[in-house]
Design an enzyme around this catalytic site. Sequence first.
Site, PDB file in Angstrom:
ATOM      1  N   CYS A  74      11.566  -0.004   5.196  1.00 23.28           N
ATOM      2  CA  CYS A  74      11.008   0.657   4.006  1.00 23.28           C
ATOM      3  C   CYS A  74      11.644   2.021   3.790  1.00 23.28           C
ATOM      4  CB  CYS A  74       9.505   0.884   4.166  1.00 23.28           C
ATOM      5  SG  CYS A  74       8.583  -0.623   4.284  1.00 23.28           S
ATOM      6  N   ASP A 166       7.218  -3.396 -23.898  1.00 23.41           N
ATOM      7  CA  ASP A 166       6.035  -4.067 -24.460  1.00 23.41           C
ATOM      8  C   ASP A 166       4.961  -4.327 -23.396  1.00 23.41           C
ATOM      9  OD1 ASP A 166       7.338  -5.976 -22.986  1.00 23.41           O
ATOM     10  OD2 ASP A 166       7.553  -7.434 -24.606  1.00 23.41           O
TER      11      ASP A 166
HETATM   12  C1  BEZ Z   1      10.014  -2.225   8.033  1.00 25.65           C
HETATM   13  O1  BEZ Z   1       9.879  -1.612   6.990  1.00 25.65           O
HETATM   14  O2  BEZ Z   1      10.884  -1.938   8.846  1.00 25.65           O
HETATM   15  C2  BEZ Z   1       9.132  -3.387   8.350  1.00 25.65           C
HETATM   16  C3  BEZ Z   1       7.830  -3.406   7.899  1.00 25.65           C
HETATM   17  C4  BEZ Z   1       7.037  -4.501   8.215  1.00 25.65           C
HETATM   18  C5  BEZ Z   1       7.548  -5.565   8.932  1.00 25.65           C
HETATM   19  C6  BEZ Z   1       8.851  -5.540   9.348  1.00 25.65           C
HETATM   20  C7  BEZ Z   1       9.659  -4.458   9.053  1.00 25.65           C
END
Ligand code: BEZ
Length: 249
Positions: A74, A166
């Site tokens: 992330c 929209d």
């Molecule tokens: C990550 O962002 O590294 C991650 C998050 C949840 C499960 C596996 C990886």
Amino acid sequence: MLQISSCIPDRQDFHLNFSRVRCREEPTMPGLLLGDEFPNFEADTTIGRIKFHDFLGSSWGVLFSHPRDFTPVCTTELACAAQISNEFTKRGVKMIALSIDSVEDHHSWIKDVMAVSSEADSTMPFPIIADDKRQLSVQLGMLDPDEKDKDGLPLTARCVFVIGPDKKLKLSILYPATTGRNFNELLRVIDSLQLTAQKKVATPVDWKPGDKVMVIPSLSDSEAAALFPNGVTTKEVPSGKKYLRYTKV
Ligand code: BEZ
């Protein structure tokens, strides 16, 4: 259309089987479909409380979800999204992320994200929704049943929704939590969505702006000739059918 208010799980659902919660009134509801109006949800974010349609205004929008704050994939995704956010702005697209932690956690995580994006002194160029009660994640079908937190509750998958001016859903993709997305690919599909919203064309495999596009099958040859002053070329194929029609726009 998705009825948000009827989809919120009660506490028992939450603990029994959070990832499989469905609206009781519509047990087989498939979630948001292309062309559905995107829900005008209210949420707390890193820029305060928003009402989604007001946040979008007349812009295009992209909403992308993340499993959790302070997780490695992330962080790389958000850092990339922050780095190329000017490309989304150029295309008139408002970005908004979502993760299932609090606004306070988000603010703390953003410092890591900006350091990873080599912009430690800059502010995050788009807000992050705090879905710490997982309400939006459930309502929009964004949970990944295979990835759980320490309490056994599912994390959010990597979902992307592109919303048109929209307020209708133009594209959705859903990756599991373990697979990071390609944000440059998102720019490419947004280029295609914006082009094909204006012109009666479709974009072929690996298309990028400036490449030839294809005339959509519903247009007759004479309609195509009138619509595309740059001309239409047709590729011959063994079937003899003249459906591979290219033009430049
Ligand atoms: C990550 O962002 O590294 C991650 C998050 C949840 C499960 C596996 C990886």
